[in-house]
Scaffold this active site. Sequence first.
Site, PDB file in Angstrom:
ATOM      1  N   ASN A  42      -0.112  18.836 -87.187  1.00 54.47           N
ATOM      2  CA  ASN A  42      -0.957  17.637 -87.110  1.00 54.47           C
ATOM      3  C   ASN A  42      -0.498  16.600 -88.131  1.00 54.47           C
ATOM      4  OD1 ASN A  42      -2.038  19.543 -88.987  1.00 54.47           O
ATOM      5  ND2 ASN A  42      -4.008  18.519 -88.991  1.00 54.47           N
ATOM      6  N   ILE A  43      -0.613  15.348 -87.729  1.00 56.14           N
ATOM      7  CA  ILE A  43      -0.185  14.231 -88.570  1.00 56.14           C
ATOM      8  C   ILE A  43      -1.328  13.225 -88.623  1.00 56.14           C
ATOM      9  CG2 ILE A  43       1.530  12.408 -88.899  1.00 56.14           C
ATOM     10  CD1 ILE A  43       3.519  14.170 -87.335  1.00 56.14           C
ATOM     11  N   GLU A  44      -1.968  13.149 -89.784  1.00 55.20           N
ATOM     12  CA  GLU A  44      -3.135  12.272 -89.939  1.00 55.20           C
ATOM     13  C   GLU A  44      -2.714  10.910 -90.466  1.00 55.20           C
ATOM     14  OE1 GLU A  44      -6.023  14.493 -92.237  1.00 55.20           O
ATOM     15  OE2 GLU A  44      -6.357  15.866 -90.549  1.00 55.20           O
ATOM     16  N   CYS A  53      -2.737  15.493 -83.075  1.00 54.21           N
ATOM     17  CA  CYS A  53      -2.856  16.940 -83.265  1.00 54.21           C
ATOM     18  C   CYS A  53      -1.500  17.631 -83.127  1.00 54.21           C
ATOM     19  CB  CYS A  53      -3.779  17.541 -82.213  1.00 54.21           C
ATOM     20  SG  CYS A  53      -5.485  16.992 -82.304  1.00 54.21           S
ATOM     21  N   GLU A  55      -0.658  20.150 -81.332  1.00 51.99           N
ATOM     22  CA  GLU A  55      -0.273  20.492 -79.956  1.00 51.99           C
ATOM     23  C   GLU A  55       0.409  19.319 -79.265  1.00 51.99           C
ATOM     24  OE1 GLU A  55      -3.134  20.862 -81.508  1.00 51.99           O
ATOM     25  OE2 GLU A  55      -4.367  22.463 -80.666  1.00 51.99           O
ATOM     26  N   CYS A  86      -8.200  20.595 -78.877  1.00 49.30           N
ATOM     27  CA  CYS A  86      -9.250  19.612 -78.597  1.00 49.30           C
ATOM     28  C   CYS A  86      -9.139  19.139 -77.146  1.00 49.30           C
ATOM     29  CB  CYS A  86      -9.146  18.437 -79.568  1.00 49.30           C
ATOM     30  SG  CYS A  86      -7.824  17.275 -79.163  1.00 49.30           S
ATOM     31  N   CYS A  89      -5.937  17.204 -76.246  1.00 53.07           N
ATOM     32  CA  CYS A  89      -4.753  18.071 -76.164  1.00 53.07           C
ATOM     33  C   CYS A  89      -4.793  18.925 -74.909  1.00 53.07           C
ATOM     34  CB  CYS A  89      -4.639  18.946 -77.407  1.00 53.07           C
ATOM     35  SG  CYS A  89      -4.120  18.005 -78.853  1.00 53.07           S
TER      36      CYS A  89
HETATM   37  N1  THU Z   1      -6.301  19.404 -85.073  1.00 52.24           N
HETATM   38  C1  THU Z   1      -5.148  19.837 -84.476  1.00 52.24           C
HETATM   39  O1  THU Z   1      -4.045  19.461 -84.888  1.00 52.24           O
HETATM   40  N2  THU Z   1      -5.256  20.701 -83.446  1.00 52.24           N
HETATM   41  C2  THU Z   1      -6.420  21.274 -83.026  1.00 52.24           C
HETATM   42  O2  THU Z   1      -6.391  22.126 -82.149  1.00 52.24           O
HETATM   43  C3  THU Z   1      -7.697  20.868 -83.631  1.00 52.24           C
HETATM   44  C4  THU Z   1      -7.622  19.747 -84.605  1.00 52.24           C
HETATM   45  C5  THU Z   1      -6.202  18.534 -86.243  1.00 52.24           C
HETATM   46  C6  THU Z   1      -6.582  17.108 -86.067  1.00 52.24           C
HETATM   47  C7  THU Z   1      -6.965  16.718 -87.472  1.00 52.24           C
HETATM   48  O3  THU Z   1      -5.779  16.372 -88.183  1.00 52.24           O
HETATM   49  C8  THU Z   1      -7.510  17.993 -88.096  1.00 52.24           C
HETATM   50  O4  THU Z   1      -7.042  19.039 -87.264  1.00 52.24           O
HETATM   51  C9  THU Z   1      -9.014  18.025 -88.174  1.00 52.24           C
HETATM   52  O5  THU Z   1      -9.578  17.731 -86.954  1.00 52.24           O
END
Ligand code: THU
Length: 130
Positions: A42-44, A53, A55, A86, A89
């Site tokens: 994941n890259i925020e 996310c 995935e 989510c 995804c």
């Molecule tokens: N996130 C994912 O990368 N994959 C998931 O299946 C659930 C959520 C990430 C998004 C965000 O960066 C962090 O988790 C919190 O929601």
Amino acid sequence: MTDSDLIRAARLARRHARAAFSGFKVGAALETADGAVITGCNIENATYGLTVCAERVAMFKALSEGHRRFRRIAIVAAAAMPTPPCGACRQILWEFGGDLDVILANLRRETGRYRLSALLPLPFDGRQLE
Ligand code: THU
């Protein structure tokens, strides 16, 4: 490639997560039909809504490298509860990966296993547009 190998790849990818805002790091490892493994984390972003996310990063990397058919995806987070993909995804994985095996795990063990069709019943996809 065993399930454990795929989970291991997702755990390694998770280490690259950029999760400065949530602190919730996720890794994904997507297996192609010919056995290649494409990973993502994941890259925020400070503009939270731009977060992507793990995935979707894995799937978009794979597509952009020319992969077209997929078998399984392992998703790893450091949580006792399973971390399922989510809704966004699920839609992307369905559209480009079809009815994948989805393997959920944490840093110690597998926490769940589903077919994507069980996670996304009655999907909207290209068939509705025909
Ligand atoms: N996130 C994912 O990368 N994959 C998931 O299946 C659930 C959520 C990430 C998004 C965000 O960066 C962090 O988790 C919190 O929601």
